[in-house]
Design a protein around this motif. Sequence first.
Motif, short mmCIF file in Angstrom:
data_model
loop_
_atom_site.label_atom_id
_atom_site.label_comp_id
_atom_site.label_asym_id
_atom_site.label_seq_id
_atom_site.Cartn_x
_atom_site.Cartn_y
_atom_site.Cartn_z
N ILE A 31 0.81 -1.17 -0.11
CA ILE A 31 0.06 -0.03 -0.10
C ILE A 31 0.83 1.12 -0.17
N ARG A 32 2.06 1.23 0.77
CA ARG A 32 2.79 2.39 0.57
C ARG A 32 3.30 2.54 -0.57
N GLU A 33 3.77 1.51 -1.42
CA GLU A 33 4.11 1.76 -2.62
C GLU A 33 3.23 2.32 -3.71
N ARG A 34 2.06 1.86 -3.37
CA ARG A 34 0.84 2.51 -4.37
C ARG A 34 0.80 3.99 -3.79
N LEU A 35 0.81 4.18 -2.81
CA LEU A 35 0.41 5.83 -2.46
C LEU A 35 1.60 6.45 -2.84
N LEU A 176 -8.33 9.61 -7.37
CA LEU A 176 -7.81 10.49 -7.81
C LEU A 176 -6.59 11.13 -7.55
N GLY A 177 -5.78 10.60 -6.34
CA GLY A 177 -4.46 10.86 -5.89
C GLY A 177 -4.01 12.26 -5.71
N GLY A 178 -2.67 12.46 -5.91
CA GLY A 178 -2.11 13.67 -5.52
C GLY A 178 -1.63 14.37 -6.67
#
Length: 268
Positions: A31-35, A176-178
């Motif tokens: 999850i950290r890698e996805r974020l 949507l992300g950053g």
Amino acid sequence: MSGSGDQSMEPRYIFHHLPQKSFPALENRDIRERLLKWSMDGRITVQAFSFDQNFKGYQRDDFLMAFFNHPEVNSNLKLLSASGEWTTLDTNVRKVEAKNVLCTQVSMSFFDRLYSEGVVRENGNIVKCFDEYHNDILIADELRKVLLLEDSDHYDLYSHTDREEFIFCVFKHLCLGGALCQYEDDLGPYLETTKALYKDLVSVQKDPETKEINIISTVFKVCAYDANGLCYPSSNSHEQNFAYLIVNPLKRHVYVLYHSFGGAFFCN
């Protein structure tokens, strides 16, 4: 104003920061890698606080004002500064705007309808479209159209009430992300991350008679203002600047899900 000498007044809430409380989703390596890929790593956080009295929904506004102005919250509640550094609220909050967020969904089948013709293919691939922008957010596929554009062909897959659901809000924010988001081609990572984060934040209870799983958490989307105006979650409003307070009335816990829109920070 103090209620110490007046028995008719509700006593003030006392809050405690719970830094030891862990949220496995945000500690998970995948999850950290996805974020990081979605330009949210280093810009999203979850914190926990406890409180000392029963929470009553009709006292929402008093509860929220007490929360933001309690010294232990004020000095520990994280936010990102304009320069991209983590800081704490540390200001006298004069007004809190809060919106009650529906929280009834207990199954990921809520997202099955995305596998309809034209949004996500049976194999999970998200259907692409011509690039366009909406509030600095690139729309390059039919999924983002469903999330953002009311005139899109598939917008009505989710009703206004569906879109008010906390699980939909979490899913939408992740999709949507950053500012420098590298979007997924497949729906799977968005669903897996939504499920993990939602499970961390929302508390459930089984009805002893019907055996049904019911959510006991109450969720608010919040904005706070000080003497200079909007101060939390950010001094500028954007779809991806958000803070949700998730209240567990049984444990007397408040979880804060926070994100500030921007690029990635490559720091430890």
